[in-house]
Write a protein that holds these residues in place. Structure first.
Motif, PDB file in Angstrom:
ATOM      1  N   THR A 417     -33.901 -11.370   8.683  1.00  0.00           N
ATOM      2  CA  THR A 417     -35.155 -11.212   7.935  1.00  0.00           C
ATOM      3  C   THR A 417     -36.350 -11.588   8.800  1.00  0.00           C
ATOM      4  N   GLU A 421     -39.910  -9.630   9.091  1.00  0.00           N
ATOM      5  CA  GLU A 421     -41.195 -10.307   8.898  1.00  0.00           C
ATOM      6  C   GLU A 421     -42.086 -10.131  10.122  1.00  0.00           C
ATOM      7  N   LYS A 424     -43.550  -6.743   9.863  1.00  0.00           N
ATOM      8  CA  LYS A 424     -44.607  -6.759   8.843  1.00  0.00           C
ATOM      9  C   LYS A 424     -45.891  -7.352   9.411  1.00  0.00           C
ATOM     10  N   THR A 445     -38.513   0.031   6.418  1.00  0.00           N
ATOM     11  CA  THR A 445     -37.638   0.736   5.473  1.00  0.00           C
ATOM     12  C   THR A 445     -36.244   0.897   6.043  1.00  0.00           C
ATOM     13  N   TYR A 448     -34.293  -2.393   6.078  1.00  0.00           N
ATOM     14  CA  TYR A 448     -33.829  -2.760   4.737  1.00  0.00           C
ATOM     15  C   TYR A 448     -32.617  -1.920   4.336  1.00  0.00           C
ATOM     16  N   GLU A 453     -30.526  -3.638   1.329  1.00  0.00           N
ATOM     17  CA  GLU A 453     -31.524  -4.159   0.386  1.00  0.00           C
ATOM     18  C   GLU A 453     -32.369  -2.979  -0.085  1.00  0.00           C
ATOM     19  N   ASP A 455     -33.846  -1.999  -2.990  1.00  0.00           N
ATOM     20  CA  ASP A 455     -35.125  -2.112  -3.704  1.00  0.00           C
ATOM     21  C   ASP A 455     -36.275  -2.248  -2.716  1.00  0.00           C
ATOM     22  N   HIS A 456     -36.085  -3.086  -1.698  1.00  0.00           N
ATOM     23  CA  HIS A 456     -37.115  -3.240  -0.670  1.00  0.00           C
ATOM     24  C   HIS A 456     -37.283  -1.945   0.122  1.00  0.00           C
ATOM     25  N   GLU A 459     -39.457   0.298  -1.893  1.00  0.00           N
ATOM     26  CA  GLU A 459     -40.853  -0.167  -1.864  1.00  0.00           C
ATOM     27  C   GLU A 459     -41.554   0.262  -0.577  1.00  0.00           C
ATOM     28  N   PHE A 460     -40.924   0.014   0.557  1.00  0.00           N
ATOM     29  CA  PHE A 460     -41.578   0.334   1.831  1.00  0.00           C
ATOM     30  C   PHE A 460     -41.448   1.816   2.169  1.00  0.00           C
TER      31      PHE A 460
END
Length: 559
Positions: A417, A421, A424, A445, A448, A453, A455-456, A459-460
């Motif tokens: 992770t 980060e 990001k 994306t 993830y 993962e 859901d993440h 989102e991205f």
């Protein structure tokens, strides 16, 4: 120009060197005040006193850079950074207003001993008529010799940065930041730099800036202007001052270059989209077609048109390395997103183009970056990473190369992770309207997805689509949507895109591209499963028909 070492022990020679030093300080092509002048004066005095080889990082830190007596050069890189910066400023000076000077001050790498050199006076006169003007200078002058033959470059003119309610130190900082930014922009292939009012040639773009320091924050307001001084973009870049102000300045410069680089490229090529194809030069065909994130509509027809333009450019300029590299990247990319282009013949052509590019010019940042993309598309991550690192040796603040250096080592792994980060944080450096953001968002994306993962990833994936859309970003989002049970949304993502990419085929991506790029390990096998799931969902609503063969699924187009 033949350069020979001179003997500067005599007083008259000392006066000549000191006069030359003052000429450098008065030049618009060298920082006006501040540590660059202090450092150069210090090293020059040591050379004149025959003590150049006695200069150490420790003494520079104390005598010039204001470090305390407990300064440790092994843990604090300030001296190395500032000497490296001074070396760049000297190179730039002797490529511009100092190109015909009879003296040269040189800082060889690996030493703090300044060399004072003289040139043959007769040779100077011969070279003067052939010397480039400031408008002719480009990244080729600041990097190893290159063999570009497109013959045209865009000229970007910089105005001196102003200071908003600042001190004399702020004025010196503004001058230094502008000079550093100019040097780094000059490293971009196809871009020449000058200062406003220096050349008679009409610039294609202008860069204006202002600097303001409030408390521990330094803010630079940048403006990119068109040839008639119309505003193309304006924005603020802010950096907090750390305990090491020099490191803060480097971070500020890095963010300025990364924000500006892609905007300059897109501003240069935007007007070319409205020019009749038959009137485009080879360089213009290259600029229109080479990969760079932007907001132009993405479609199969558009990419094929880029290939056609690059093929024409190869005919027009057969010895230009950049065109060959860009064409190799296009062939390799289309093989991944258009099954009909994924042929042995296309693979062989792409390999010929990339080899030819690197034979012609192995020291071009554009050639190396497109070579890295070619290897990434073809699934050779070690070679992609190597070309990326070499790109950064020539263009240290190339934003996409910096991102790829971070991401390529983890394409077939479960990334921590902390890596996500970090990406990001990288993405937030860009202004919201910077098209480079979608590269960072698409990597987030992807990672993830690697981590399951979903859901993440959704989102991205949607954030990526807000900035730009390609077949791969569209399929990536759709694959994640299937995994969270949103099959209809996934179908809509693919079906709506078939208008632009009629050959889009998730099953081909699953059976061929995923193993090619991500391998057949744990991550690769899971990604293959995810994309085959997408292919089955899509086949229920589109013209694609998935056929189970007992081995990896394959896809056929229904007629």
């Amino acid at each position: 120009m033949s350069i020979v070492s001179g003997d500067f022990q005599m007083q008259t020679d000392r006066e000549s060197v000191q006069a030359h030093l003052e000429k450098i300080f008065k030049s618009p092509d060298f920082p006006k005040r501040g540590r660059m002048q202090d450092l150069l004066r210090y090293l020059t005095e040591a050379a004149l006193n025959d003590a150049g080889h006695e200069v150490k990082a420790y003494s520079i830190g104390l005598d010039v850079l204001g470090r305390s007596s407990d300064f440790d050069p092994n843990s604090d890189s300030i001296v190395r950074v500032q000497v490296g910066r001074l070396r760049k400023h000297l190179v730039y000076y002797y490529l511009t207003s100092g190109r015909n000077d009879p003296l040269r001050l040189s800082l060889p790498r690996g030493t703090y001993a300044l060399e004072v050199l003289t040139a043959d006076p007769d040779q100077i006169a011969d070279d003067a008529s052939e010397a480039p003007s400031p408008a002719d200078l480009s990244s080729k002058s600041l990097a190893p010799p290159q063999s570009h033959s497109l013959g045209t470059r865009a000229l970007v003119a910089f105005s001196p940065f102003s200071v908003v309610q600042g001190s004399e130190n702020d004025a010196a900082l503004a001058a230094e930041v502008e000079a550093d930014l100019r040097v780094h922009v000059a490293k971009i292939d196809g871009i020449s730099v000058t200062q406003t009012g220096v050349t008679k040639q009409d610039p294609d773009l202008f860069v204006n800036g202002s600097l303001r320091t409030v408390g521990n924050r330094t803010r630079v307001h940048l403006e990119l202007l068109g040839p008639t001084m119309e505003t193309i973009w304006g924005g603020n870049i802010t950096e907090e001052t750390s305990d090491d102000p020099f490191a803060s300045q480097d971070a500020l410069l890095q963010n300025l270059v990364m924000e500006l680089r892609l905007r300059i490229i897109n501003a240069v090529r935007a007007p070319l989209s409205n020019v009749p194809i038959e009137t485009l030069t080879a360089w213009e065909k290259y600029m229109v077609s080479v990969f760079a994130p932007d907001r132009r509509p993405n479609s199969q027809a558009f990419e094929q048109n880029c290939v056609s333009l690059l093929e024409q450019a190869v005919e027009d300029a057969p010895d230009d390395a950049r065109v060959h590299a860009a064409l190799a990247e296009k062939y390799a990319y289309l093989m991944n997103v258009d099954p009909r282009k994924d042929t042995t013949e296309a693979a062989e052509k792409a390999e010929v183009f990339v080899r030819r590019a690197n034979d012609l010019d192995p020291n071009s940042s554009d050639v190396l970056f497109n070579t890295s993309l070619y290897h990434w598309h073809r699934g050779n991550v070690p070679l992609a990473l190597n070309a990326t690192r070499r790109t950064l040796e020539l263009e240290p603040f190339h934003p996409l190369a910096r991102l790829h250096k971070l991401c390529f080592p983890f394409v077939d792994r479960l990334p921590d992770t902390s890596l996500i980060e970090e990406i990001k944080a990288f993405e937030t450096r860009f202004a919201r309207d910077n098209a480079a953001r979608w590269i960072a968002l698409s990597w987030i994306t992807q990672f993830y997805l690697n981590r399951s993962e979903y859901d993440h990833a959704v989102e991205f994936g949607y954030l990526t689509q807000e900035t730009a859309s390609t077949p791969e970003t569209r399929m990536r989002l759709a694959a994640a949507l299937v995994q969270v049970g949103r099959n209809e949304d996934a179908q809509d993502q693919i079906e709506s895109y078939l208008e632009f990419w009629p050959n889009l085929d998730p099953a081909h991506y699953a059976s061929t591209v995923i193993p090619r790029r991500f391998g057949t390990g744990m991550v690769g096998r899971e990604l293959e499963r995810i994309y085959f799931s997408l292919a089955r969902v899509v086949s229920a609503k589109t013209h694609l028909k998935v056929i189970h063969t007992g081995a990896p699924n394959v896809t056929k187009q229904s007629r």
